[in-house]
Design a protein around this motif. Structure first.
Motif, PDB file in Angstrom:
ATOM      1  N   ASP A  52     -71.185 -66.334  29.425  1.00  0.00           N
ATOM      2  CA  ASP A  52     -70.879 -66.116  30.935  1.00  0.00           C
ATOM      3  C   ASP A  52     -70.900 -67.439  31.635  1.00  0.00           C
ATOM      4  O   ASP A  52     -70.155 -67.830  32.492  1.00  0.00           O
ATOM      5  N   LEU A 109     -68.039 -56.326  33.365  1.00  0.00           N
ATOM      6  CA  LEU A 109     -68.382 -57.647  33.217  1.00  0.00           C
ATOM      7  C   LEU A 109     -67.097 -58.394  32.558  1.00  0.00           C
ATOM      8  O   LEU A 109     -66.476 -59.372  32.745  1.00  0.00           O
ATOM      9  N   MET A 117     -63.627 -58.338  34.448  1.00  0.00           N
ATOM     10  CA  MET A 117     -63.755 -59.510  35.469  1.00  0.00           C
ATOM     11  C   MET A 117     -63.456 -60.575  34.784  1.00  0.00           C
ATOM     12  O   MET A 117     -62.697 -61.278  35.325  1.00  0.00           O
ATOM     13  N   HIS A 118     -64.185 -61.228  33.724  1.00  0.00           N
ATOM     14  CA  HIS A 118     -63.898 -62.311  33.194  1.00  0.00           C
ATOM     15  C   HIS A 118     -62.669 -62.438  32.457  1.00  0.00           C
ATOM     16  O   HIS A 118     -62.061 -63.647  32.462  1.00  0.00           O
ATOM     17  N   ILE A 137     -60.376 -63.082  35.435  1.00  0.00           N
ATOM     18  CA  ILE A 137     -60.357 -64.775  35.889  1.00  0.00           C
ATOM     19  C   ILE A 137     -59.880 -65.439  34.922  1.00  0.00           C
ATOM     20  O   ILE A 137     -58.887 -66.396  35.387  1.00  0.00           O
ATOM     21  N   HIS A 145     -64.981 -60.815  41.303  1.00  0.00           N
ATOM     22  CA  HIS A 145     -66.370 -60.924  40.301  1.00  0.00           C
ATOM     23  C   HIS A 145     -67.386 -61.144  41.335  1.00  0.00           C
ATOM     24  O   HIS A 145     -68.579 -60.237  41.036  1.00  0.00           O
ATOM     25  N   ASN A 151     -68.668 -58.054  43.243  1.00  0.00           N
ATOM     26  CA  ASN A 151     -69.255 -57.081  42.286  1.00  0.00           C
ATOM     27  C   ASN A 151     -70.933 -57.570  42.115  1.00  0.00           C
ATOM     28  O   ASN A 151     -71.826 -56.669  41.810  1.00  0.00           O
TER      29      ASN A 151
END
Lengths: 236, 236
Positions: B146, B194, B197-198, B201, B220, B223
């Protein structure tokens, strides 16, 4: 696996110890440090190591040494001199574009946050600066007030990091193109565009309208970009 | 008017001289400095002053001293240790909110800039990281990946200042709430939010769509804020 044992010098360990005490809140703004001899005893290191550690913290602006009085945790970080960021920026071949880009990003949001968080007495500060800008009769004076308006907006976000980063970037800008602001101001002087833009920024922040404030600052930076594009001196 | 003559210590003058040479481009990344004795001669100061100046530049991470080899202009700034910004942040009572706020501002724009500027080989780097994130089987591993995705996005803006500031803020965050990221990740883990979202992105940056990339990063952070509001440990 065997990993290399990190060989930290004594003065480095002393410096880190002091930094840790600051981060842990044991040392606060304006606190006086023990005498160098005393610190050397307490930490069981040589006085030279203590002195070296103190010197380095002095250079990064965290400690202030007052002749005959001793060493204090700084209360004023403005004198921090050239900051590591400027040096890293140069060594890594930073571009003028990088500076403008980050100012653009941060200042638009700063205007929005300031509009949300501004108090009545802070509104007076901005009104007063705007008034001075409109009445100023020299270019140099206008440059100073312009800078101050932007500084105050950053301060009124109540976000220490935004203020601190914009301050650092401002000194970076001063170093790299000492008279950039003056040139931009001269270009924008036509039709009193500069005064008009700052009036918009200040009034929208005072009105407390976040989106209007962001928009006014965005327009200001758009004009700065335009003035730069028409100015061959900024080509790099 | 008589103004006080500024009494700068010799080691300070030496340090500033070296800093100026860096800013003027006379000293570059990886350059070897003259021997301490030689520098003392050249500058007509004591060797102690030279050594003190070098130590302080070493502490701020600008100079690297290699045993038996001499002093070099750093090529690796990651080892700069605790930075002045962290200290100033603490001394000025910075809040966790300040850190999140500036990350929010900078990372949304960074995502937009990365989308505009990303090259084909850099797209592969992001794809690869996303792949690893989806396959990771420990929470600690996910935290690391991350962090790395966010770092790479900052790097791909091609703006040295954005990268540098986000790096500093990241270490600030690590110091203040060592396990913040872990907690946020645990909260967001529900429904694989998570990972989702990534994925958004990374894919929007790869697609080169600036607005989509900004929107994905904004979502993101929304959240992250939500997960913090529901986590009483972050109250301060």
């Amino acid at each position: 696996m065997f990993e290399p044992i990190k060989n930290k010098k004594i003065h480095q360990q002393v410096s880190e110890k002091i930094q840790k005490m600051i981060l842990d809140g044991e040392l606060k703004l304006g606190d006086k440090l023990p005498a160098e001899r005393k610190m050397a005893e307490m930490l069981d290191v040589s006085r030279t190591s203590v002195r070296e550690a103190l010197r380095s913290l002095e250079i990064i602006g965290i400690i202030e040494s007052r002749q005959g009085e001793g060493n204090f945790i700084s209360e004023n970080f403005d004198q921090a001199g050239l900051e590591p960021l400027s040096l890293i920026f140069t060594l890594k071949n930073g571009k003028f574009r990088d500076i403008l880009e980050i100012r653009n990003i941060l200042e638009i949001e700063a205007a929005g946050l300031a509009a949300e968080r501004i108090t009545e007495d802070k509104k007076e500060v901005l009104k007063d600066l705007l008034d001075k800008l409109l009445k100023a009769d020299s270019e140099a004076e206008r440059v100073e007030i312009d800078k101050n308006i932007h500084y105050k907006i950053a301060e009124f976000t109540n976000n220490i990091l935004i203020l601190n980063i914009l301050e650092t970037i401002s000194s970076l800008m001063t170093y790299f193109i000492e008279d950039a602001r003056l040139k931009i101001i001269q270009t924008l002087k036509v039709d009193n565009l500069l005064e008009e833009m700052h009036k918009n920024i200040v009034n929208s922040i005072i009105s407390g309208d976040k989106n209007k404030a962001r928009k006014a600052m965005k327009e200001h930076f758009n004009n700065v970009y335009l003035s730069i594009e028409n100015n061959e001196e900024f080509d790099n």
